[in-house]
Design a protein around this motif. Structure first.
Motif: not given
Length: 364
Positions: A245-252, A227-230, A155-168
């Protein structure tokens, strides 16, 4: 984001008037000023939207084909609309779209059993594809990134701001892959992580009741826009009316203890949303025939459409995004998929549209 007209019909059936709204003690009238940019032909399902760095808009369609349309200079009175790319090599329908690296986008979709709006996906045909304007800003290229044979409905696509080639990517729907739909039991909601460079993907979030459909509003989607924000992963649940919202690490991946935080509740069918611009903590979400502003405190205001004095302007809204050009930084672009509000929900006619909403001066 939904890919079946069943969702639109159920949205009308579930609607009850008399929405509780906040007092309108803010600058400027509600509904906020808005205008129509474009109306696609009858039978067109307009599903999602993303904004290029130059300010042009990219809009996905689910019917009659899985295509991306290009809206050039949307701040102008009569913007030019052109077909950017038809993804029929891989899919019949497109759903979500999201930017990764500058001017490069991921789109998701699949094959469906029939070209009409009320249809279900063909199993093992969901995939993620790339639309790339970075090499040539006037003529994009496209490629297949990865197949998702185990997906329910990407459905919805959101890139990791610190690694935009990776999406959730959110994934949940109850339409089972079959020619004639008979089983309406929900599939569990889940979230995939995709490396757009390699195509490697895996499930990173499962077993959250906050992702699931409950059947409260009929057969429909649970987790929807994301969405991914901060360091937070945000999502709406279409069926329950909650925003989380849910807190995630650098790997999402969720940070222990991995407990979702409830941000807001409203009795509507949430679809997709955007952040900003002024107070960047404000969420602007499409709901049941309206667009809503959600404050960091969980206050919800209908700013256009149902719940305002102009309640017939936004039938079937699907997604929203703020402009990125100096001419439209306070403009919220909203996509939708219905021509009007039929007396009988079964008579709803698809006719995709995009409108511009001026949010200048709005505050809680």
């Amino acid at each position: 984001m939904r890919s079946s007209a069943c969702s639109v019909i159920l949205g009308f059936l579930a609607y009850t008037p008399g929405l509780a709204l906040l007092p309108r003690d803010r600058p400027g009238p509600v509904p906020l000023p808005n205008r129509l940019l474009h109306h696609w032909p009858n039978g067109t399902w307009v599903e999602n939207i993303s904004v290029r760095p130059n300010g042009n808009l990219l809009v996905t369609t689910s019917t009659p084909t899985g295509s991306v349309f290009h809206v050039k200079e949307p701040w102008k009175d009569d913007p030019e609309i052109e077909l950017a790319y038809d993804f029929d090599e891989w899919v019949d329908r497109l759903i979500g779209i999201g930017e990764t690296t500058p001017d490069t986008f991921v789109v998701v979709g699949s094959r469906f059993y029939a070209p009409d709006a009320v249809s279900s996906p063909v199993e093992r045909t969901f995939c993620a594809m790339e639309l790339d304007y970075s090499r040539n800003p006037e003529k994009p290229t496209a490629r297949l990134i990865a197949w998702f044979p185990e997906a329910y409905l990407l459905q919805s696509v959101a890139a990791l701001p610190w690694d935009p080639t990776t999406v959730l990517i959110s994934d949940q729907y109850l339409l089972k892959p079959r020619q004639n739909q008979t089983d309406w039991s929900p599939s569990p909601g889940q979230v995939w992580r995709l490396d757009t460079r390699t195509g490697e993907h895996s499930l990173v979030m499962t077993d959250y009741v906050e992702f699931n459909s409950t059947g409260l509003k009929g057969p429909d989607t649970g987790i929807n826009g994301v969405k991914v924000r901060e360091n937070y992963f945000y999502w709406v649940n279409l069926d329950t009316g909650y925003v989380y919202r849910l807190k995630i690490d650098k790997k999402g991946v969720p940070v222990p203890p991995g407990k979702p935080e409830t941000l807001a509740y409203y009795d509507t069918l949430w679809d997709d949303f955007a952040f900003g611009p002024g107070n960047k903590d404000t969420i602007w979400a499409t709901g049941r025939n309206a667009v809503f502003a959600i404050s960091p405190k969980g206050e919800v205001v209908s700013v256009v459409g149902v719940g305002t004095s102009d309640n017939l302007t936004f039938p079937g809204p699907t997604a929203s995004a703020f402009g990125r050009h100096s001419n439209d930084k306070n403009i919220l672009y909203v996509t939708g998929n219905l021509i009007n509000f039929p007396e009988n929900p079964l008579d709803g006619i698809l006719g995709g549209w995009i409108r511009a909403v001026d949010t200048t001066g709005f505050h809680f």
